[in-house]
Structure formats: C-alpha cells, structure tokens
Write an enzyme that holds these catalytic residues in place. Sequence first.
Site, PDB file in Angstrom:
ATOM      1  N   LYS A 114       2.897 -10.335   9.669  1.00  0.00           N
ATOM      2  CA  LYS A 114       2.651  -8.917   9.338  1.00  0.00           C
ATOM      3  C   LYS A 114       1.143  -8.799   8.716  1.00  0.00           C
ATOM      4  O   LYS A 114       0.527  -7.805   8.945  1.00  0.00           O
ATOM      5  CB  LYS A 114       3.618  -8.392   8.544  1.00  0.00           C
ATOM      6  CG  LYS A 114       4.861  -8.199   9.175  1.00  0.00           C
ATOM      7  CD  LYS A 114       5.899  -6.986   8.763  1.00  0.00           C
ATOM      8  CE  LYS A 114       6.939  -6.998   9.713  1.00  0.00           C
ATOM      9  NZ  LYS A 114       7.710  -6.075   9.549  1.00  0.00           N
ATOM     10  N   LYS A 196       8.838 -10.853  19.683  1.00  0.00           N
ATOM     11  CA  LYS A 196      10.025 -10.319  19.446  1.00  0.00           C
ATOM     12  C   LYS A 196       9.986  -8.591  19.655  1.00  0.00           C
ATOM     13  O   LYS A 196       8.919  -7.978  19.271  1.00  0.00           O
ATOM     14  CB  LYS A 196      10.320 -10.648  17.842  1.00  0.00           C
ATOM     15  CG  LYS A 196      11.687 -10.288  17.372  1.00  0.00           C
ATOM     16  CD  LYS A 196      11.684 -10.250  15.921  1.00  0.00           C
ATOM     17  CE  LYS A 196      11.407  -9.085  15.334  1.00  0.00           C
ATOM     18  NZ  LYS A 196      12.027  -8.796  14.155  1.00  0.00           N
ATOM     19  N   LYS A 199      10.604  -2.698  15.819  1.00  0.00           N
ATOM     20  CA  LYS A 199      10.358  -1.285  15.896  1.00  0.00           C
ATOM     21  C   LYS A 199       8.760  -0.718  15.298  1.00  0.00           C
ATOM     22  O   LYS A 199       8.625   0.591  15.554  1.00  0.00           O
ATOM     23  CB  LYS A 199      11.490  -0.669  15.199  1.00  0.00           C
ATOM     24  CG  LYS A 199      11.527  -1.114  13.858  1.00  0.00           C
ATOM     25  CD  LYS A 199      12.773  -0.321  13.104  1.00  0.00           C
ATOM     26  CE  LYS A 199      13.788  -1.254  12.218  1.00  0.00           C
ATOM     27  NZ  LYS A 199      13.158  -2.104  11.314  1.00  0.00           N
TER      28      LYS A 199
HETATM   29  P1  ATP Z   1       9.674  -4.118  11.772  1.00  0.00           P
HETATM   30  O1  ATP Z   1       8.877  -4.073  12.880  1.00  0.00           O
HETATM   31  O2  ATP Z   1       9.670  -3.083  10.708  1.00  0.00           O
HETATM   32  O3  ATP Z   1       9.641  -5.690  11.060  1.00  0.00           O
HETATM   33  P2  ATP Z   1      12.085  -4.957  12.938  1.00  0.00           P
HETATM   34  O4  ATP Z   1      12.213  -4.021  14.580  1.00  0.00           O
HETATM   35  O5  ATP Z   1      11.621  -6.252  13.232  1.00  0.00           O
HETATM   36  O6  ATP Z   1      11.044  -4.145  12.104  1.00  0.00           O
HETATM   37  P3  ATP Z   1      13.818  -5.238  11.034  1.00  0.00           P
HETATM   38  O7  ATP Z   1      14.130  -3.930  10.112  1.00  0.00           O
HETATM   39  O8  ATP Z   1      12.902  -6.364  10.410  1.00  0.00           O
HETATM   40  O9  ATP Z   1      13.465  -4.903  12.467  1.00  0.00           O
HETATM   41  O10 ATP Z   1      15.401  -6.088  11.180  1.00  0.00           O
HETATM   42  C1  ATP Z   1      16.668  -5.537  11.061  1.00  0.00           C
HETATM   43  C2  ATP Z   1      17.566  -6.567  11.521  1.00  0.00           C
HETATM   44  O11 ATP Z   1      17.618  -6.634  12.955  1.00  0.00           O
HETATM   45  C3  ATP Z   1      17.106  -7.874  11.178  1.00  0.00           C
HETATM   46  O12 ATP Z   1      18.437  -8.520  10.994  1.00  0.00           O
HETATM   47  C4  ATP Z   1      16.601  -8.636  12.006  1.00  0.00           C
HETATM   48  O13 ATP Z   1      16.892 -10.029  12.334  1.00  0.00           O
HETATM   49  C5  ATP Z   1      17.389  -7.975  13.550  1.00  0.00           C
HETATM   50  N1  ATP Z   1      16.429  -7.657  14.475  1.00  0.00           N
HETATM   51  C6  ATP Z   1      15.187  -6.955  14.541  1.00  0.00           C
HETATM   52  N2  ATP Z   1      14.520  -7.285  15.831  1.00  0.00           N
HETATM   53  C7  ATP Z   1      15.299  -8.145  16.567  1.00  0.00           C
HETATM   54  C8  ATP Z   1      15.110  -8.654  17.983  1.00  0.00           C
HETATM   55  N3  ATP Z   1      14.166  -8.381  18.585  1.00  0.00           N
HETATM   56  N4  ATP Z   1      16.136  -9.494  18.104  1.00  0.00           N
HETATM   57  C9  ATP Z   1      17.257  -9.623  17.484  1.00  0.00           C
HETATM   58  N5  ATP Z   1      17.404  -9.200  16.203  1.00  0.00           N
HETATM   59  C10 ATP Z   1      16.583  -8.352  15.836  1.00  0.00           C
END
Ligand code: ATP
Length: 333
Positions: A114, A196, A199
């Site tokens: 990040k 990955k 969002k």
């Molecule tokens: P950000 O982009 O704000 O970091 P994010 O989309 O990575 O957000 P998080 O809020 O960090 O999502 O994660 C929420 C939950 O969903 C966590 O348990 C994370 O491990 C899971 N998660 C998020 N993205 C994925 C993905 N692409 N595949 C599997 N699990 C995910």
Amino acid sequence: MTDKKTILSGIQPSGAMTLGTYLGALKNWAALANEFDCYYMIVDMHAITARQTPSEFRKIQLSQLAQYISCGIDPEKNTLFIQSHVPAHAQLGWVLSCYTMFGELMRMTQFKDKSSKNEENINAGLFTYPSLMAADILLYQADYVPVGADQKQHIELTRDIVVRFNGIYGDVFKLPEPYIPKVGARIMDLQTPTNKMSKSDISDGGCLLILDSPEDIMKAFKRAVTDSETQVRYDVDNKPGVSNLMQIYSACTNKSFGEIETEFSGQGYGALKTNVGEAVVETLRPIREEALRILADKAYLEGVYKKGAEKASQTANKTLKKVHKKIGFIPSD
Ligand code: ATP
Ligand code: LTN
C-alpha cells in the site's frame, strides 16, 4: 457465557466489496453461526488509513452491512457492528502498539504494497495498522479469524504480540488462529491475474463487485485474460488467468480442479469463461437482490449496528479492563 469458541473478522469499508471479498471471506462467515460465537465488524478505523470522501464513506458502510446480512449473516445469531462504535478498539490498539516492534511492522507485505502504491500518503496509521488489527481480535479473545490468505501475516504478528504480552503479564490473551478457506482464499484480478482482486484498486474490467449486474459480470468474464494455450489446466505459475477462473468456478460450484479439467477437456477457454460467468451470476443474484432490499430500510440497519455495538462493547470492555489492570493503569471507577 457460552462454551462455544469465538470467531471474529472484519472488512474495510474502503470501497464496494468484490467477488474476492465474498469468496475469500464472507461466504464462509455465514456458515459458522451455529457452531461459534461470531463477531463481524465493519473496520471503519482501518479504512481511514487511506483518504475517504465522508458522504461516500457512510454509504459504503451501510451497503457493506446490508451485504453482510444478504450473504446470510443473520444479525440475530451473529454480532454485527462498526469498529469505531466500540472505543475499546482504539484504546487497546494504542496499548498494543507499544508491544509491537518497528521491525515487525516494516516486514508487513500489506504495508509495503500500500505504501508503494500511494507514496504521497504513507501515514503512521497505515504503518501501525496491524497493532489495531491485533486489538480487534484480542478484545474478543477470538479462537479463529476467518480471512483470505493475504491476512495471514497480520494474524501471525497478532500471535507474536500475544506471546510477548502474556510472557510478561500472564495469561491475558487467547492465542488466535487464522481460518483460511481451501478454495477462494486468493482471487486474482481478471485482467492482471498476478494481482489480487482488490476493492481499493479497481482495474478496468478486472475487478467484479458483489452488487454488479449479471450483464456486467458476464462481460467481465468474456474479457478475462487467459494465455496462448488452449488447455484448461490448473497451474498457477504458468497459467495464472486460467487457474484463477478455475478457482472461482470451484468456489461457486464446489467442483474439484480435476472435475473442472475433465468438464472442459477439448473445449478451449470460451466455454470455461461462459460457464464461470454463469456460475458467478447465479451465486451473486440472490445476494444482490436481498442487499438492495435491506439497504432501502435504514431504520432496520441502524437497529442492527446499535444492538451489535452494545453487545460487542460488553465483551471488549471486559478484556480492556483486565489489560489496564495488568499494565498498571489506575482504574477510573
Ligand atoms: P483494500 O483494497 O481496501 O485493501 P481488499 O479488497 O483487499 O481491500 P479487505 O477489506 O482488505 O479487501 O479484505 C476483506 C477480507 O476479504 C479479508 O479477509 C481478505 O483476506 C479477503 N479478501 C480480499 N480480497 C480478496 C481476494 N482477492 N481473494 C480472496 N480473499 C480476499
Ligand atoms: N486487515 C484486514 C481487515 C481487518 C481484520 C481485522 C480482519 C481489520 N481488523 C480483524 C480480521 C480480523 C484487511 O485488510 N482485510
């Protein structure tokens, strides 16, 4: 007090939730309510480590709560709450930041990712984020933390903090364990399948949202990046796009990779893309419809998060009191 084990997890309201959030986290949460005492948060305090637009931020949080419920997380059986409504998180977060080492935080992959993507806002909160996450987990003496694979490192750090803290003060915190799904733990971007699906990093056509329409979902799968071969085969290193489609298909249909390889043998990627798209549409359709219905009822949502905060505070304050006593703070009452 029940003798059920405790589960806790949270998702940042940093944007609309993706298919990755659903398959990696939410999908598993709903099934745990009967066996465990479950706490699920909207981690608004974590989300402000990146800049949020206040009005949009509020909308995202309510939509997230509606989606928790529409994914099957019944507020009568689970404690659903917003992190900042329980001040004990900020309080224990500070204490634990004094038991977390600079070098440990420097090694966190999420911080490295990040901060390299957002060089103009590498704030102290982004750096100490894992201490707050440890507080989230430890306040509830959670046994298991259901998350996607990317969060494993943070849970390992939480465990190190527990060992350090308990080593000084005795048995204060329970040692939590990650609870990571076998399929769906790491859903990749459809356009850049080595990244990955995330969002807060929405790429054009690479990221699918839980609330996306069936047409948008089908379009995104038709455009999904694959490779120059034609064989449907699971091989993450050499065929990341196809392997990701197989992961998604497997998570939506419960078919094994072997079964999927047989199903598409000799068929090329077109059939795979269409079938995965349809499986995702059918998985998300009831969730989307129910979320939109719940979201229209603001009074109901308010009732859910107020009741959740009350219940969460009771548990959290007990742990916080114990910690304050152990470290030598003078009680105010
Ligand atoms: P950000 O982009 O704000 O970091 P994010 O989309 O990575 O957000 P998080 O809020 O960090 O999502 O994660 C929420 C939950 O969903 C966590 O348990 C994370 O491990 C899971 N998660 C998020 N993205 C994925 C993905 N692409 N595949 C599997 N699990 C995910
Ligand atoms: N760091 C997590 C979100 C999160 C969390 C938690 C997950 C904050 N506190 C406690 C599980 C338990 C993320 O970025 N997905």
